[in-house]
Design a protein around this motif. Structure first.
Motif, PDB file in Angstrom:
ATOM      1  N   UNK A 140       0.857  -1.320   0.492  1.00 45.73           N
ATOM      2  CA  UNK A 140      -0.183   0.097  -0.558  1.00 45.73           C
ATOM      3  C   UNK A 140       0.830   1.490  -0.011  1.00 45.73           C
ATOM      4  N   UNK A 141       2.237   1.032  -0.599  1.00 47.01           N
ATOM      5  CA  UNK A 141       3.103   2.252  -0.026  1.00 47.01           C
ATOM      6  C   UNK A 141       2.384   2.997  -1.424  1.00 47.01           C
ATOM      7  N   UNK A 142       2.740   4.181  -1.504  1.00 49.59           N
ATOM      8  CA  UNK A 142       3.434   5.613  -2.281  1.00 49.59           C
ATOM      9  C   UNK A 142       4.149   4.526  -3.344  1.00 49.59           C
ATOM     10  N   UNK A 143       3.873   5.522  -4.480  1.00 48.38           N
ATOM     11  CA  UNK A 143       4.537   5.487  -5.635  1.00 48.38           C
ATOM     12  C   UNK A 143       6.319   5.624  -5.295  1.00 48.38           C
ATOM     13  N   UNK A 144       6.317   7.090  -4.686  1.00 48.57           N
ATOM     14  CA  UNK A 144       7.312   7.284  -4.528  1.00 48.57           C
ATOM     15  C   UNK A 144       8.268   6.451  -3.453  1.00 48.57           C
ATOM     16  N   UNK A 145       7.507   6.123  -2.562  1.00 45.22           N
ATOM     17  CA  UNK A 145       8.125   5.734  -0.789  1.00 45.22           C
ATOM     18  C   UNK A 145       8.098   3.904  -1.602  1.00 45.22           C
ATOM     19  N   UNK A 146       7.851   3.409  -2.597  1.00 46.35           N
ATOM     20  CA  UNK A 146       8.007   1.780  -2.706  1.00 46.35           C
ATOM     21  C   UNK A 146       9.078   2.441  -3.102  1.00 46.35           C
ATOM     22  N   UNK A 147       9.169   3.835  -4.423  1.00 42.86           N
ATOM     23  CA  UNK A 147      10.710   3.125  -5.500  1.00 42.86           C
ATOM     24  C   UNK A 147      11.678   2.887  -4.509  1.00 42.86           C
ATOM     25  N   UNK A 148      11.560   4.196  -3.204  1.00 45.96           N
ATOM     26  CA  UNK A 148      12.551   4.514  -2.510  1.00 45.96           C
ATOM     27  C   UNK A 148      13.002   3.239  -1.052  1.00 45.96           C
ATOM     28  N   UNK A 149      12.054   2.205  -0.973  1.00 44.48           N
ATOM     29  CA  UNK A 149      11.846   1.266  -0.019  1.00 44.48           C
ATOM     30  C   UNK A 149      13.104   0.356  -1.511  1.00 44.48           C
ATOM     31  N   UNK A 150      12.790  -0.259  -2.542  1.00 41.69           N
ATOM     32  CA  UNK A 150      13.286  -0.719  -3.213  1.00 41.69           C
ATOM     33  C   UNK A 150      14.645  -0.369  -3.304  1.00 41.69           C
ATOM     34  N   UNK A 151      15.164   0.928  -3.331  1.00 41.01           N
ATOM     35  CA  UNK A 151      16.950   1.122  -3.731  1.00 41.01           C
ATOM     36  C   UNK A 151      17.251   0.431  -1.913  1.00 41.01           C
ATOM     37  N   UNK A 152      17.000   0.551  -1.068  1.00 42.54           N
ATOM     38  CA  UNK A 152      16.953   0.191   0.506  1.00 42.54           C
ATOM     39  C   UNK A 152      17.343  -0.779   0.302  1.00 42.54           C
ATOM     40  N   UNK A 153      15.898  -1.884   0.253  1.00 44.76           N
ATOM     41  CA  UNK A 153      16.323  -3.321   0.410  1.00 44.76           C
ATOM     42  C   UNK A 153      17.473  -3.768  -1.583  1.00 44.76           C
ATOM     43  N   UNK A 154      17.400  -3.239  -1.903  1.00 46.99           N
ATOM     44  CA  UNK A 154      18.339  -3.835  -2.988  1.00 46.99           C
ATOM     45  C   UNK A 154      20.567  -2.981  -1.868  1.00 46.99           C
ATOM     46  N   UNK A 155      20.176  -2.442  -1.539  1.00 44.71           N
ATOM     47  CA  UNK A 155      21.576  -1.799  -0.549  1.00 44.71           C
ATOM     48  C   UNK A 155      22.239  -2.879   0.525  1.00 44.71           C
ATOM     49  N   UNK A 156      20.610  -3.415   1.664  1.00 45.94           N
ATOM     50  CA  UNK A 156      20.534  -3.981   2.612  1.00 45.94           C
ATOM     51  C   UNK A 156      21.301  -5.294   1.838  1.00 45.94           C
ATOM     52  N   UNK A 157      20.719  -5.490   0.775  1.00 44.19           N
ATOM     53  CA  UNK A 157      21.107  -7.103   0.157  1.00 44.19           C
ATOM     54  C   UNK A 157      22.272  -6.980  -1.136  1.00 44.19           C
TER      55      UNK A 157
END
Length: 192
Positions: A140-157
């Protein structure tokens, strides 16, 4: 098994190749754009050539392709007020994002390529893969929040990417590897 994850768009399409099972840090990410083409037909033809280059070659062809499913409905937005040349009352004019109209067509190009090259495939809604990858509320994230979360997820991995389109493609590839029933069935058949 080599998974190709796609976050497709005419503006910028992100892609990620993930060898599963394997270390996410070894994912290869990239992107391409069709926005510099003159018209919608040229943009779609360019998109088709780019997809053919990713899926078509026998050597390095993915074993599974997963892409983000396009919305079935098109959103309209109030157009910015302009001169009322037609007497329509400038604020009552609505428009759509022209590139959004091409999403079902480019999704069809991806599907056709997977069928033509006989590559197992699946499309997944943004809410489904985001909820599975990001956890509760992720769908249910907004488009902007979802994209920021994707970058954070990739950095973590430790996944190397440039831009949110590549990060989202990597997340889609991870979703395919860990959540796709079609992919699990493919793995089971390969192991038998």
């Amino acid at each position: 098994m080599l998974i190709l994850g796609l976050d497709q768009s005419i503006t910028r399409t992100g892609w990620a190749l993930y060898r599963f099972p394997g270390d996410e840090r070894h994912m290869t990410c990239g992107s391409f754009s069709c926005s510099d083409e003159a018209d919608a037909d040229a943009k779609c033809e360019r998109f088709a050539r780019e997809i053919k280059a990713l899926i078509g070659p026998k050597e390095g062809r993915p074993d599974f392709v997963c892409w983000e499913r396009a919305k079935r409905q098109i959103s309209a937005y109030p157009k910015k007020p302009s001169a009322d040349l037609l007497g329509l009352g400038g604020n009552d004019v609505w428009t759509v994002n022209a590139d959004q109209l091409l999403l079902p067509e480019i999704q069809g190009i991806v599907r056709a390529a997977t069928v033509f090259y006989r590559v197992p495939h699946e499309s997944v809604s943004p809410a489904t893969w985001r909820a599975a990858i990001y956890g509760k509320g992720g769908g249910k994230l907004s488009r902007i929040d979802a994209k920021a979360r994707a970058k954070e997820y990739c950095r973590t991995l430790g996944i190397k990417f440039t831009g949110d389109d590549q990060a989202e493609a990597a997340c889609i590839a991870r979703w395919a590897a860990t959540c796709s029933l079609h992919f699990r069935q493919l793995l089971a058949r390969a192991a038998a």
